[in-house]
Design a protein around this motif. Sequence first.
Motif, PDB file in Angstrom:
ATOM      1  N   MET A   9       0.828  -1.204   0.000  1.00  0.00           N
ATOM      2  CA  MET A   9       0.000   0.000   0.000  1.00  0.00           C
ATOM      3  C   MET A   9       0.865   1.259   0.000  1.00  0.00           C
ATOM      4  SD  MET A   9      -3.008   1.249  -0.135  1.00  0.00           S
ATOM      5  CE  MET A   9      -3.992  -0.237   0.189  1.00  0.00           C
ATOM      6  N   VAL A  10       1.932   1.269   0.814  1.00  0.00           N
ATOM      7  CA  VAL A  10       2.831   2.428   0.868  1.00  0.00           C
ATOM      8  C   VAL A  10       3.515   2.626  -0.481  1.00  0.00           C
ATOM      9  CG1 VAL A  10       4.945   3.340   1.897  1.00  0.00           C
ATOM     10  CG2 VAL A  10       3.201   2.297   3.349  1.00  0.00           C
ATOM     11  N   CYS A  11       3.968   1.525  -1.077  1.00  0.00           N
ATOM     12  CA  CYS A  11       4.634   1.586  -2.380  1.00  0.00           C
ATOM     13  C   CYS A  11       3.691   2.163  -3.432  1.00  0.00           C
ATOM     14  CB  CYS A  11       5.105   0.190  -2.792  1.00  0.00           C
ATOM     15  SG  CYS A  11       5.945   0.126  -4.396  1.00  0.00           S
ATOM     16  N   TRP A  12       2.474   1.659  -3.485  1.00  0.00           N
ATOM     17  CA  TRP A  12       1.507   2.142  -4.474  1.00  0.00           C
ATOM     18  C   TRP A  12       1.157   3.605  -4.234  1.00  0.00           C
ATOM     19  CZ3 TRP A  12      -3.572   3.911  -3.768  1.00  0.00           C
ATOM     20  CH2 TRP A  12      -4.255   4.178  -4.946  1.00  0.00           C
ATOM     21  N   LEU A  13       0.931   3.990  -2.998  1.00  0.00           N
ATOM     22  CA  LEU A  13       0.569   5.373  -2.684  1.00  0.00           C
ATOM     23  C   LEU A  13       1.664   6.337  -3.106  1.00  0.00           C
ATOM     24  CD1 LEU A  13      -1.075   4.970   0.849  1.00  0.00           C
ATOM     25  CD2 LEU A  13      -2.224   5.673  -1.264  1.00  0.00           C
ATOM     26  N   PHE A  14       2.921   5.976  -2.840  1.00  0.00           N
ATOM     27  CA  PHE A  14       4.027   6.867  -3.196  1.00  0.00           C
ATOM     28  C   PHE A  14       4.105   7.056  -4.700  1.00  0.00           C
ATOM     29  CE2 PHE A  14       8.378   7.479  -4.650  1.00  0.00           C
ATOM     30  CZ  PHE A  14       8.687   8.672  -4.015  1.00  0.00           C
ATOM     31  N   PHE A  15       4.138   5.952  -5.444  1.00  0.00           N
ATOM     32  CA  PHE A  15       4.304   6.063  -6.889  1.00  0.00           C
ATOM     33  C   PHE A  15       3.061   6.602  -7.577  1.00  0.00           C
ATOM     34  CE2 PHE A  15       7.781   3.034  -6.074  1.00  0.00           C
ATOM     35  CZ  PHE A  15       8.797   3.672  -6.780  1.00  0.00           C
ATOM     36  N   GLN A  16       1.899   6.442  -6.962  1.00  0.00           N
ATOM     37  CA  GLN A  16       0.676   6.953  -7.573  1.00  0.00           C
ATOM     38  C   GLN A  16       0.496   8.447  -7.363  1.00  0.00           C
ATOM     39  OE1 GLN A  16      -1.870   5.420  -9.589  1.00  0.00           O
ATOM     40  NE2 GLN A  16      -2.137   7.609  -9.793  1.00  0.00           N
ATOM     41  N   PHE A  17       0.770   8.918  -6.166  1.00  0.00           N
ATOM     42  CA  PHE A  17       0.438  10.299  -5.833  1.00  0.00           C
ATOM     43  C   PHE A  17       1.645  11.233  -5.750  1.00  0.00           C
ATOM     44  CE2 PHE A  17      -3.100   7.765  -4.122  1.00  0.00           C
ATOM     45  CZ  PHE A  17      -4.156   8.382  -4.778  1.00  0.00           C
ATOM     46  N   PHE A  18       2.861  10.683  -5.743  1.00  0.00           N
ATOM     47  CA  PHE A  18       4.039  11.545  -5.643  1.00  0.00           C
ATOM     48  C   PHE A  18       5.035  11.353  -6.784  1.00  0.00           C
ATOM     49  CE2 PHE A  18       2.477  10.824  -1.332  1.00  0.00           C
ATOM     50  CZ  PHE A  18       2.327  12.124  -0.879  1.00  0.00           C
ATOM     51  N   TYR A  19       4.897  10.253  -7.545  1.00  0.00           N
ATOM     52  CA  TYR A  19       5.926   9.944  -8.538  1.00  0.00           C
ATOM     53  C   TYR A  19       5.332   9.322  -9.800  1.00  0.00           C
ATOM     54  CZ  TYR A  19      11.064   9.895  -8.621  1.00  0.00           C
ATOM     55  OH  TYR A  19      12.386  10.196  -8.843  1.00  0.00           O
ATOM     56  N   SER A  20       4.092   9.632 -10.102  1.00  0.00           N
ATOM     57  CA  SER A  20       3.385   8.917 -11.168  1.00  0.00           C
ATOM     58  C   SER A  20       3.833   9.318 -12.569  1.00  0.00           C
ATOM     59  CB  SER A  20       1.882   9.143 -11.031  1.00  0.00           C
ATOM     60  OG  SER A  20       1.566  10.523 -11.154  1.00  0.00           O
ATOM     61  N   TYR A  21       4.341  10.539 -12.762  1.00  0.00           N
ATOM     62  CA  TYR A  21       4.667  10.988 -14.114  1.00  0.00           C
ATOM     63  C   TYR A  21       5.933  10.338 -14.660  1.00  0.00           C
ATOM     64  CZ  TYR A  21       1.005  14.456 -13.597  1.00  0.00           C
ATOM     65  OH  TYR A  21      -0.217  15.070 -13.434  1.00  0.00           O
ATOM     66  N   HIS A  22       6.743   9.748 -13.790  1.00  0.00           N
ATOM     67  CA  HIS A  22       7.894   8.991 -14.268  1.00  0.00           C
ATOM     68  C   HIS A  22       7.456   7.818 -15.131  1.00  0.00           C
ATOM     69  CE1 HIS A  22      10.529  11.352 -11.750  1.00  0.00           C
ATOM     70  NE2 HIS A  22      11.568  10.591 -12.059  1.00  0.00           N
ATOM     71  N   PHE A  23       6.292   7.277 -14.863  1.00  0.00           N
ATOM     72  CA  PHE A  23       5.815   6.125 -15.631  1.00  0.00           C
ATOM     73  C   PHE A  23       5.498   6.515 -17.074  1.00  0.00           C
ATOM     74  CE2 PHE A  23       4.920   5.004 -11.211  1.00  0.00           C
ATOM     75  CZ  PHE A  23       5.438   3.715 -11.158  1.00  0.00           C
ATOM     76  N   PHE A  24       4.974   7.717 -17.284  1.00  0.00           N
ATOM     77  CA  PHE A  24       4.699   8.164 -18.646  1.00  0.00           C
ATOM     78  C   PHE A  24       6.003   8.302 -19.428  1.00  0.00           C
ATOM     79  CE2 PHE A  24       0.919  10.081 -16.445  1.00  0.00           C
ATOM     80  CZ  PHE A  24      -0.011   9.241 -17.020  1.00  0.00           C
ATOM     81  N   TYR A  25       7.046   8.789 -18.770  1.00  0.00           N
ATOM     82  CA  TYR A  25       8.343   8.909 -19.433  1.00  0.00           C
ATOM     83  C   TYR A  25       8.824   7.540 -19.887  1.00  0.00           C
ATOM     84  CZ  TYR A  25      13.330   9.757 -20.079  1.00  0.00           C
ATOM     85  OH  TYR A  25      14.595   9.831 -20.596  1.00  0.00           O
ATOM     86  N   GLN A  26       8.685   6.528 -19.026  1.00  0.00           N
ATOM     87  CA  GLN A  26       9.107   5.173 -19.379  1.00  0.00           C
ATOM     88  C   GLN A  26       8.294   4.639 -20.557  1.00  0.00           C
ATOM     89  OE1 GLN A  26      11.019   2.555 -17.549  1.00  0.00           O
ATOM     90  NE2 GLN A  26      12.049   4.023 -16.235  1.00  0.00           N
ATOM     91  N   GLU A  27       6.996   4.833 -20.501  1.00  0.00           N
ATOM     92  CA  GLU A  27       6.123   4.307 -21.559  1.00  0.00           C
ATOM     93  C   GLU A  27       6.416   4.960 -22.898  1.00  0.00           C
ATOM     94  OE1 GLU A  27       2.908   4.810 -24.328  1.00  0.00           O
ATOM     95  OE2 GLU A  27       3.293   6.346 -22.816  1.00  0.00           O
ATOM     96  N   GLN A  28       6.637   6.267 -22.885  1.00  0.00           N
ATOM     97  CA  GLN A  28       6.840   6.983 -24.143  1.00  0.00           C
ATOM     98  C   GLN A  28       8.189   6.658 -24.777  1.00  0.00           C
ATOM     99  OE1 GLN A  28       6.280  10.973 -22.748  1.00  0.00           O
ATOM    100  NE2 GLN A  28       4.097  10.658 -22.377  1.00  0.00           N
TER     101      GLN A  28
END
Length: 513
Positions: A9-28
Motif C-alpha cells: 500500500m505504501v509503495c503504491w501510494l508513493f508512486f501513484q500520488f508523488f511519482y506517477s509521471y515517471h511512468f509516462f516517461y518510461q512508456e513513451q
Amino acid sequence: MALVMLWGMVCWLFFQFFYSYHFFYQEQNQLFLLSGDYLATYFQKPGWASCMVGDFLTQFYYYRFAGPVILTLTLLVMGDLLRRAFGLIRKGAWGFWTAMLIMTIEACFYFHHAHRLSSAMAIIGGTILFLFYAFTTKRLPSFLRVVFGICLGLLAYTAAGYGWMIYTMLIIIHDLVKKVKVGWWGCVFALGMIVLAITTTNRGYLLNTVANLTYPGIGRLSKPDFELEKVFATDNEYHFGNWTKVEQLVEGEEHPNEMQLFFYNLVKAQKGELPDHLLKFTPNQLGTFYAIGPTTPKLIINSMNELYWALGDMTLTERAAMMTNVFAPNNRNVRMIQRLAECNMVSGDTLAAQKYLRLLSHTLIYRRWTKRVQEDSGKYLLEKRAFINQADTIRLSDNLHMVMMEVLDSNPDNTVALDYILCSTLLLKDMDNFKRDYDRYCIATNKPRIKPLYQQALMIWLAGTNASEEEWKTYIHDQEQWRRFQDYNQHRGDSHFSDTYWYYFDTAKAPKI
C-alpha cells in the motif's frame, strides 16, 4: 501478511500520488509492436525474456493508474518468490526479512527515471529457475545435478539478463547450507560463472554503469528526483491536452524551473495570452533561444518538437522528433512516432504519414488513435495547414527568429508565432528588432496587436528616439498605460511597477544566447 500488505500500500501510494509521471516517461520511450519481426529482435538482446515481459507491461503505463499498480504487483511477486527460495535454503523468519529488504531496495531503484521494469523481471526469472532447480534435482546424482544446474544457468544467462547472478548465488548458498556433495563439478560451475561475469561486463550484464541503469540492469540507489517529476508532470499534462492543469502546476510554484516555464508559455501562447503573462516569472524561458546540438540536454531535445509544432514549422518539428528518437532507448519513442505521423499529415506527405501510422497500428495502446486519424483523414490536423511555414529554403542554422519570420510571412494571422517573435526580442531587450517586427506584422498588415506589454515596449522605443506626436498617436492606443508610463518616469525602478516592461527593461538581466 499484514506487513506485506502495508508495504504494498505504501509503495503504491508513493508512486501513484508523488511519482506517477515517471511512468509516462518510461512508456513513451519505447515502441512495443505486436509483430513477429519486432518480437524477434528481443532474441538478440541480453536477457531477452525479462526485456520482452518488462517492455510489454511498460506499454500499459500509458493509463494514468496502471503504472504504480503494475510496479507494486511486480515487486510483491518478486518478494514472494524470493521468500520461497530462501525458505528452501533454510527455515525461519530470516528469509522473509531478507526478501523484504531486497524488495525495498529494488523499489528504491525505481526512483531513477531510466530504471526499467525488466530489471525486476530479471530477478523474478532467476528466482523461478532456482526454484525449478531445487525441486527437480533433489534425487539426482551430483554429476547430473551440476550438468542440469549449468543448463539452467545458461538459460538464465540468455533469458533473464543479470538474473543469472541471482540464480547462481541462490544455488551456491542452497548447496552449501544443505551440504550437497557436488565435488569438483561444483567448483567448475562456480568458477565458470565468475569467469562469465568478468568476460561479459562490457556487454552490460554486471558492471557497466550505463547498462545497469537501463535494462536489464542492477540499478543504483538514488533519492527521488521531485524536480524532474515536476518537469514530467507539466510535459505530460501538456501532451494530454490538460492545459488548465499545466497552468495550475506552474502557477502553484514559487520558482518554476525552465522546462515548466517552457510548457506554461506554450499554453499561454496558444491561448493568445503570452504577452499578458511573459513577466509573471523572471527569468522566463520561451525556448526560442535553444538550439539542438551535441551538448543540448536531453529534456530540451525531447521538448523542442512541441515548440516547432505550435509555431507551425513542420520541417523543424520532424527534425526535432527524429533527434528525440536518436537519443531514446533503442532509438524508439512512441510519442515521437505520433508526432512524425502528424507533421507529415499536415505537410501533405501521405506516404510518409502512412509509414508511421502502420507502425502505431501494431501497438495495443495507440491503434485506436491510428484508426481514428485514418477514419477522419486527420481533419483535426488539416486546420493547421493554414499556419505552417511555406517558405522554400535550406537552413544552415537554428536561427528561430528567421524561422518565425518565414512562418509569419506565410500567414500573418499566426498569433502564436507573432507573440513568440515579439516576446523573444523583448526578453533580450532588443528594441530595434522588436519595432521592426511589430511594424512588419502588425502595422503593415493593419492588425495592431494591442497588448499592455507591447504598448509599454513601444513607449520605450518612442521615448528613446524622440518620436513625434504623430508617431505616438500611431502606436499608442492604451491611455491607461500612457498614464502609468508618465508615473513610472517619476519613480524609475520602483518595485510597484514590477509587472511592467519598463521595470524589466531597467532592472532585469537579459538572457544569454
